[in-house]
Write a protein that holds these residues in place. Structure first.
Motif, mmCIF file in Angstrom:
data_model
loop_
_atom_site.group_PDB
_atom_site.id
_atom_site.type_symbol
_atom_site.label_atom_id
_atom_site.label_comp_id
_atom_site.label_asym_id
_atom_site.label_seq_id
_atom_site.Cartn_x
_atom_site.Cartn_y
_atom_site.Cartn_z
ATOM 1 N N PHE B 116 190.269 -22.963 43.064
ATOM 2 C CA PHE B 116 191.249 -23.104 44.141
ATOM 3 C C PHE B 116 192.595 -22.531 43.706
ATOM 4 N N LEU B 120 194.335 -19.338 45.673
ATOM 5 C CA LEU B 120 195.609 -19.474 46.374
ATOM 6 C C LEU B 120 196.696 -18.633 45.707
ATOM 7 N N VAL B 123 196.300 -15.069 46.914
ATOM 8 C CA VAL B 123 196.775 -14.877 48.283
ATOM 9 C C VAL B 123 198.304 -14.879 48.299
ATOM 10 N N LEU B 124 198.908 -15.847 47.600
ATOM 11 C CA LEU B 124 200.364 -15.977 47.635
ATOM 12 C C LEU B 124 201.055 -14.836 46.901
ATOM 13 N N TYR B 134 205.280 -22.400 50.506
ATOM 14 C CA TYR B 134 203.856 -22.662 50.263
ATOM 15 C C TYR B 134 203.636 -23.205 48.852
ATOM 16 N N ARG B 135 204.303 -22.546 47.897
ATOM 17 C CA ARG B 135 204.127 -22.944 46.505
ATOM 18 C C ARG B 135 204.506 -24.408 46.321
ATOM 19 N N TYR B 138 201.883 -26.798 47.996
ATOM 20 C CA TYR B 138 200.631 -26.918 47.237
ATOM 21 C C TYR B 138 200.857 -27.597 45.885
ATOM 22 N N PHE B 197 195.511 -29.000 42.332
ATOM 23 C CA PHE B 197 195.381 -27.665 41.745
ATOM 24 C C PHE B 197 196.720 -26.932 41.666
#
Lengths: 296, 325
Positions: B116, B120, B123-124, B134-135, B138, B197
């Motif tokens: 995961f 991610l 993608v980021l 987003y960071r 998550y 994660f």
């Protein structure tokens, strides 16, 4: 000729526009996916916050995030559910975390300066031991630690949770600061030394002020870890009067059984508040700290 | 180390009395400075030495000694040799169960968590707008994940009338108490660990940023597609970071305690399905005060972690790619 060119330009434009649209569509999809995933991740947290505001009977009948009726009852109930008001446990936790932060900042920076900037016999051996202690599981030292603290009559006091921090036992932070101090230019020390400054002066007047990012990272992580720490607080603090927030939450769960989820969620939300606050305030340092050293 | 002994330098002619006298003077001054610096360094390190002696190395040796004894805090400790160690494997099914649970937990949740995290991060890393937001979103669960509050939340999310069953209900699936069923209780703890994660993801993001863009540009000119670029550039250059994350998460997962302790109500229920290794060490040491036995188990954990780390380092020769080889 002119019209042909214009037509071609027009065609190009539509192609470009379509490509851009497609690209934007793809980006939009990525964003949509990322947002959705983020929501799924945060949903349990949001649900807990929303549940803490719902009247007891509504929590499990109504699973949506927006409560149809809001109450502060859970917070007052939870606050008074244990033998002392919840503020008592918050204060206990604050004393321990405050002491731990102070201890780690002073002791770890002193040790880090010696490792990063001084020459002394057996340096490599001590440095290797320091690194090795990072990987040591707490479980393997906690039994003898308990016996030692018991002999000192320190069980059910805050000393076992604060004093070790003043002895730089969180070697992670020594390592973090060594790495940071190594990036500071040595010319500064040299200049100060020529001006007659000793190590203590160089440390306190030059290295400490320049190491603020590393010190902030240490402070934030120490706070969050100590605030979250459960095992050592469970072991060293058995007297309910000395309980900290995590230990109090645990006793709450055991004593109240199935009926008091609302108050329990309310106190859980309160207990996460300081972590969330530090997270918002220190995001930059937190993320950098993780990226550089792998601290959680 | 006797680094303070100074060898005579070749340019010091023995006959030249004046020069060698001043050289000797300089040597003495240097030696004095070095001794002063060593003294200062040891002063700076005094707190750390205290910690090493009383909190880390001392207790470590004491626990090694205790692991060969029968000690219950009251009275003396009786030397029993390897009895504690043989007891773990021949007479203690709960120990074996705890070892099995922890092994499953570690070897299922850590690879999932890292997968995961890597996905991610990839993608980021592609210049997504709002990366910082987003960071953070998550990453937040990894900060909270080990708290008692989240463990309490988990108990309710995967309980009988919890959020997860409500979610399944939307698809017409009948749920049950996932926490209360011995066959799924461990799974809920695995989900909790995968949920955190964010911290390996941040490390992956930092690693991805180290890869020079020019590599991709060159590969693009040579006609390599995204997939080829991933397997020929990204993956090899990221292996040191994957390795780092792997070791870190493995060590961390083996030591998990809080979540299992709270979710299971402190006893590994239902039917020991969430009895973790560290929980069992705690139970033996601080509930039944079998401190010798608890120390032996703790030492076995050290051996497991040391072996895993060593194995990882050995295997890393075959898959971790450092720039210089």
């Amino acid at each position: 000729m002119k019209t042909e060119k214009a037509a071609r330009a027009g065609l190009n434009n539509t192609l470009l526009a379509r490509a851009l649209l497609a690209l934007r569509g793809k980006k939009l999809l990525i964003h949509l996916g990322l947002i959705l995933f983020g929501l799924v991740m945060l949903y349990p947290l949001l649900w807990m916050v929303s549940s803490s505001l719902k009247p007891e009977g509504l929590i499990f009948r109504e699973q949506g995030l927006i409560p149809t009726s809001v109450t502060g009852q859970n917070f007052t109930d939870g606050w008074n559910a244990l033998s002392s008001p919840f503020s008592h446990y918050l204060v206990n936790s604050l004393i321990i975390t405050g002491g731990a932060v102070l201890g780690n900042l002073t002791a770890c920076s002193l040790a880090a300066y010696a490792f990063a900037r001084m020459e002394f016999p057996l340096k490599r051996l001590w440095f290797a031991l320091m690194l090795g202690s990072i990987m040591l599981p707490l479980q393997v030292v906690i039994v003898p630690q308990y016996i030692l603290f018991k002999q000192l009559d320190w069980i059910n006091t805050f000393y076992p949770l604060i004093v070790p921090k003043f002895l730089a036992t969180d070697a992670f932070f020594v390592f973090l600061m060594v790495q940071f101090i190594r990036t500071l230019p040595r010319d500064l020390d040299e200049a100060a030394r020529i001006d007659g400054a000793g190590h203590w002066r160089i440390f306190s007047r030059i290295i400490v002020p320049l190491s603020l990012p590393a010190l902030a990272t240490t402070a934030i992580f120490t706070f969050i870890w100590t605030w979250n720490d459960f095992l050592s607080q469970l072991i060293f603090l058995t007297d309910p009067d000395k309980h900290t927030v995590p230990v109090a939450l645990r006793t709450f769960l055991d004593s109240s059984g199935q009926s008091a989820w609302g108050p329990m969620f309310a106190m859980s939300v309160l207990s996460l508040g300081p972590i969330f606050g530090f997270f918002l305030a220190g995001q930059k340092y937190l993320v950098r700290g993780v990226a550089v050293t792998g601290l959680k | 180390m006797t680094g303070t002994q100074v060898r005579p330098r070749p340019d010091e002619a023995p006959g030249d009395g004046r020069r060698s006298a001043s050289a000797q003077e300089a040597d003495r001054a240097r030696r004095r400075r070095r001794r002063k610096e060593a003294l200062a360094a040891y002063l700076f390190l005094t707190p750390w030495f205290g910690g090493l002696l009383f909190i880390t190395a001392g207790p470590l040796l004491a626990s090694l000694y205790l692991s060969f004894t029968d000690y219950s805090l009251i009275g003396g400790s009786d030397w029993v040799g390897l009895d504690n160690y043989t007891r773990m494997f021949s007479e203690d099914p709960r120990f074996l169960k705890a070892l099995q649970n922890t092994t499953i937990y570690v070897f299922v949740s850590v690879p999932l968590q890292l997968a995961f995290a890597l996905l991610l991060a990839l993608v980021l890393d592609r210049g997504v707008r709002g990366l910082a937001v987003y960071r953070s979103v998550y990453y937040l669960p990894s900060l909270l994940g080990s708290s008692v509050a989240i463990a309490i939340l988990w108990r309710k999310v995967f309980g009988d009338d919890g959020l997860f069953n409500h979610f399944l209900g939307l698809f017409g699936v009948d749920g049950h108490s996932w926490i209360g069923d011995p066959s799924t209780a461990l799974g809920t703890l695995i989900v909790l660990n995968v949920w955190t994660f964010g911290s390996p993801m941040v490390i992956f993001l930092a690693g991805l940023r180290q890869i020079p863009v020019s590599y991709y540009e060159a590969a693009g000119i040579d006609g390599a597609g995204k997939v080829r670029q991933f397997f020929h550039i990204t993956m090899p250059l990221l292996t040191p970071v994957i390795f780092f994350n792997l070791i870190l998460q493995l060590i961390g997962a083996f030591q998990s305690f809080t979540q299992a302790f709270v979710v299971s109500g402190g006893n590994g229920s239902p039917s020991d399905s969430t009895l973790f290794y560290t929980m069992y060490v705690y139970t033996k040491g601080f509930n039944s005060f079998e401190m010798g036995y608890a120390s032996a188990m703790a030492w076995f954990l050290v051996i497991i972690i040391a072996c895993l780390t060593a194995l990882n380092f050995l295997m890393s020769k075959y898959w971790v790619f450092y720039g210089d080889n």
